[in-house]
Design a protein around this motif. Structure first.
Motif, PDB file in Angstrom:
ATOM      1  N   MET A 121       0.815  -1.219   0.000  1.00 19.46           N
ATOM      2  CA  MET A 121       0.000   0.000   0.000  1.00 19.46           C
ATOM      3  C   MET A 121       0.846   1.265   0.000  1.00 19.46           C
ATOM      4  SD  MET A 121      -2.910  -0.940   2.822  1.00 19.46           S
ATOM      5  CE  MET A 121      -3.452   0.750   2.968  1.00 19.46           C
ATOM      6  N   THR A 122       1.920   1.261   0.772  1.00 17.78           N
ATOM      7  CA  THR A 122       2.661   2.499   1.044  1.00 17.78           C
ATOM      8  C   THR A 122       4.004   2.601   0.337  1.00 17.78           C
ATOM      9  OG1 THR A 122       3.787   1.532   2.946  1.00 17.78           O
ATOM     10  CG2 THR A 122       1.656   2.630   3.362  1.00 17.78           C
ATOM     11  N   GLY A 123       4.569   1.467  -0.038  1.00 13.48           N
ATOM     12  CA  GLY A 123       5.931   1.492  -0.565  1.00 13.48           C
ATOM     13  C   GLY A 123       6.960   1.670   0.535  1.00 13.48           C
ATOM     14  N   GLY A 124       6.528   1.536   1.786  1.00 10.12           N
ATOM     15  CA  GLY A 124       7.424   1.713   2.924  1.00 10.12           C
ATOM     16  C   GLY A 124       7.750   0.407   3.601  1.00 10.12           C
ATOM     17  N   ASP A 125       8.657   0.480   4.556  1.00 12.27           N
ATOM     18  CA  ASP A 125       9.087  -0.694   5.314  1.00 12.27           C
ATOM     19  C   ASP A 125       8.743  -0.497   6.788  1.00 12.27           C
ATOM     20  OD1 ASP A 125      10.333  -2.787   6.613  1.00 12.27           O
ATOM     21  OD2 ASP A 125      12.302  -2.430   5.723  1.00 12.27           O
ATOM     22  N   PRO A 126       7.763  -1.249   7.293  1.00  6.09           N
ATOM     23  CA  PRO A 126       7.359  -1.058   8.693  1.00  6.09           C
ATOM     24  C   PRO A 126       8.475  -1.355   9.691  1.00  6.09           C
ATOM     25  CG  PRO A 126       6.243  -2.968   7.736  1.00  6.09           C
ATOM     26  CD  PRO A 126       6.986  -2.297   6.626  1.00  6.09           C
ATOM     27  N   ALA A 127       9.456  -2.141   9.317  1.00  7.86           N
ATOM     28  CA  ALA A 127      10.547  -2.470  10.245  1.00  7.86           C
ATOM     29  C   ALA A 127      11.408  -1.248  10.568  1.00  7.86           C
ATOM     30  CB  ALA A 127      11.417  -3.583   9.671  1.00  7.86           C
ATOM     31  N   ARG A 128      11.464  -0.285   9.668  1.00  6.66           N
ATOM     32  CA  ARG A 128      12.270   0.924   9.915  1.00  6.66           C
ATOM     33  C   ARG A 128      11.526   1.967  10.756  1.00  6.66           C
ATOM     34  NH1 ARG A 128      14.314   0.418   4.060  1.00  6.66           N
ATOM     35  NH2 ARG A 128      12.435   1.577   3.513  1.00  6.66           N
ATOM     36  N   ALA A 129      10.229   1.813  10.891  1.00  2.00           N
ATOM     37  CA  ALA A 129       9.403   2.851  11.517  1.00  2.00           C
ATOM     38  C   ALA A 129       9.642   3.081  13.006  1.00  2.00           C
ATOM     39  CB  ALA A 129       7.932   2.567  11.261  1.00  2.00           C
ATOM     40  N   PRO A 130       9.819   2.051  13.843  1.00  2.80           N
ATOM     41  CA  PRO A 130       9.984   2.353  15.272  1.00  2.80           C
ATOM     42  C   PRO A 130      11.099   3.353  15.572  1.00  2.80           C
ATOM     43  CG  PRO A 130       9.507   0.044  14.991  1.00  2.80           C
ATOM     44  CD  PRO A 130       9.724   0.609  13.603  1.00  2.80           C
ATOM     45  N   ALA A 131      12.223   3.232  14.896  1.00  3.15           N
ATOM     46  CA  ALA A 131      13.315   4.194  15.107  1.00  3.15           C
ATOM     47  C   ALA A 131      12.909   5.589  14.640  1.00  3.15           C
ATOM     48  CB  ALA A 131      14.575   3.735  14.379  1.00  3.15           C
ATOM     49  N   LEU A 132      12.190   5.668  13.538  1.00  4.78           N
ATOM     50  CA  LEU A 132      11.727   6.961  13.030  1.00  4.78           C
ATOM     51  C   LEU A 132      10.700   7.584  13.972  1.00  4.78           C
ATOM     52  CD1 LEU A 132      11.332   5.946   9.289  1.00  4.78           C
ATOM     53  CD2 LEU A 132      13.120   7.416  10.265  1.00  4.78           C
ATOM     54  N   ARG A 178      -5.721   1.625  10.213  1.00  6.34           N
ATOM     55  CA  ARG A 178      -6.131   1.099   8.901  1.00  6.34           C
ATOM     56  C   ARG A 178      -7.644   0.906   8.793  1.00  6.34           C
ATOM     57  NH1 ARG A 178      -3.615  -3.755  10.935  1.00  6.34           N
ATOM     58  NH2 ARG A 178      -5.269  -5.145  11.610  1.00  6.34           N
ATOM     59  N   SER A 179      -8.341   0.827   9.909  1.00  2.00           N
ATOM     60  CA  SER A 179      -9.787   0.601   9.857  1.00  2.00           C
ATOM     61  C   SER A 179     -10.592   1.902   9.833  1.00  2.00           C
ATOM     62  CB  SER A 179     -10.226  -0.247  11.052  1.00  2.00           C
ATOM     63  OG  SER A 179     -10.050   0.479  12.253  1.00  2.00           O
ATOM     64  N   ARG A 180      -9.915   3.031   9.890  1.00  2.00           N
ATOM     65  CA  ARG A 180     -10.618   4.312   9.919  1.00  2.00           C
ATOM     66  C   ARG A 180     -10.970   4.793   8.514  1.00  2.00           C
ATOM     67  NH1 ARG A 180      -7.043   7.406  14.473  1.00  2.00           N
ATOM     68  NH2 ARG A 180      -7.021   5.654  15.919  1.00  2.00           N
ATOM     69  N   VAL A 181     -12.017   5.569   8.413  1.00  2.00           N
ATOM     70  CA  VAL A 181     -12.450   6.126   7.140  1.00  2.00           C
ATOM     71  C   VAL A 181     -11.656   7.389   6.812  1.00  2.00           C
ATOM     72  CG1 VAL A 181     -14.411   7.107   5.889  1.00  2.00           C
ATOM     73  CG2 VAL A 181     -14.755   5.154   7.418  1.00  2.00           C
ATOM     74  N   TYR A 182     -11.349   8.189   7.829  1.00  2.00           N
ATOM     75  CA  TYR A 182     -10.662   9.463   7.624  1.00  2.00           C
ATOM     76  C   TYR A 182      -9.362   9.535   8.420  1.00  2.00           C
ATOM     77  CZ  TYR A 182     -15.087  11.048   5.684  1.00  2.00           C
ATOM     78  OH  TYR A 182     -16.206  11.174   4.922  1.00  2.00           O
ATOM     79  N   THR A 204      -6.250   7.031   2.817  1.00  2.00           N
ATOM     80  CA  THR A 204      -5.483   6.343   1.786  1.00  2.00           C
ATOM     81  C   THR A 204      -4.017   6.452   2.158  1.00  2.00           C
ATOM     82  OG1 THR A 204      -5.118   8.301   0.395  1.00  2.00           O
ATOM     83  CG2 THR A 204      -7.169   7.031   0.011  1.00  2.00           C
ATOM     84  N   ALA A 205      -3.211   5.577   1.597  1.00  2.00           N
ATOM     85  CA  ALA A 205      -1.781   5.602   1.899  1.00  2.00           C
ATOM     86  C   ALA A 205      -1.158   6.940   1.495  1.00  2.00           C
ATOM     87  CB  ALA A 205      -1.077   4.444   1.205  1.00  2.00           C
ATOM     88  N   ASP A 206      -1.513   7.443   0.319  1.00  2.00           N
ATOM     89  CA  ASP A 206      -0.933   8.715  -0.127  1.00  2.00           C
ATOM     90  C   ASP A 206      -1.343   9.866   0.785  1.00  2.00           C
ATOM     91  OD1 ASP A 206       0.455   7.562  -2.221  1.00  2.00           O
ATOM     92  OD2 ASP A 206      -1.119   7.977  -3.695  1.00  2.00           O
ATOM     93  N   VAL A 235       6.696   4.941   8.186  1.00  2.00           N
ATOM     94  CA  VAL A 235       5.803   5.115   9.341  1.00  2.00           C
ATOM     95  C   VAL A 235       4.367   4.703   8.956  1.00  2.00           C
ATOM     96  CG1 VAL A 235       4.784   6.807  10.927  1.00  2.00           C
ATOM     97  CG2 VAL A 235       7.252   6.862  10.452  1.00  2.00           C
ATOM     98  N   ALA A 236       3.928   5.119   7.788  1.00  2.00           N
ATOM     99  CA  ALA A 236       2.582   4.745   7.329  1.00  2.00           C
ATOM    100  C   ALA A 236       2.465   3.224   7.210  1.00  2.00           C
ATOM    101  CB  ALA A 236       2.277   5.413   5.988  1.00  2.00           C
ATOM    102  N   ALA A 237       3.496   2.578   6.680  1.00  2.00           N
ATOM    103  CA  ALA A 237       3.463   1.111   6.569  1.00  2.00           C
ATOM    104  C   ALA A 237       3.340   0.479   7.948  1.00  2.00           C
ATOM    105  CB  ALA A 237       4.730   0.608   5.856  1.00  2.00           C
TER     106      ALA A 237
END
Length: 135
Positions: free
Chosen positions: A42-53, A83-87, A95-97, A128-130
C-alpha cells in the motif's frame, strides 16, 4: 508414581491448552506477516524501519502508538487501528498517499492543526505509514 484417572484428565487438559496456545500464536504470527506485506504494498514503505523513526521524530510524545515503547501520548489521536478508519485526522480519506502527505505536511490539510511539521521525509513517512497500517 501411579497416574489416576483424574491425573490423566488434568494432563490432557494441560496438553490441550498448550496446543491451543501454540496454534493461536502461529495464527497471530501469520496474520502479522500478512498485514506487513499488505502495508508494504500500500505504502511502498518498510514497517521495520518505523519504530526508530517514530522515536526520532517524537511521534509517541503526542500519540498512543501500539508496539512502540513509551507510545502513550495523550495530545494527539491514538494511532491504534488506523487502517480501519475512514478518515485521517477527520479531514482526508484514509489512503496511503493521504496518510504520507499528512505525516509530512499536516498544515497542507489543516493550517490550524496542532500537529507540527517535523521535517520527516516522504520516504520516512512511507515507512511510518506502513507500520501504522500493519498494526
Amino acid at each position: 508414581m501411579r497416574f489416576t484417572r483424574s491425573r490423566w484428565m488434568a494432563l490432557l487438559i494441560v496438553l490441550a491448552v498448550l496446543i491451543a496456545a501454540a496454534a493461536a500464536a502461529g495464527f497471530a504470527r501469520r496474520e502479522r506477516v500478512q498485514n506487513q506485506r499488505i502495508a508494504r504494498a500500500m505504502t511502498g514503505g518498510d514497517p521495520a524501519r518505523a519504530p526508530a523513526l517514530i522515536r526520532r521524530y517524537g511521534c509517541a510524545g503526542c500519540h498512543r502508538i501500539p508496539g512502540i515503547p513509551g507510545g502513550d501520548g495523550q495530545v494527539g489521536a491514538s494511532l491504534a487501528d488506523l487502517r480501519s478508519r475512514v478518515y485521517i485526522a477527520g479531514l482526508a480519506a484514509n489512503t496511503a498517499d493521504n496518510l504520507v502527505r499528512w505525516i509530512v505536511t499536516p498544515q497542507a490539510f489543516s493550517p490550524l492543526t496542532a500537529m507540527p511539521a517535523t521535517g520527516i521525509t516522504e520516504a520516512e513517512a512511507r515507512d511510518v505509514a506502513a507500520y501504522l497500517y500493519a498494526q
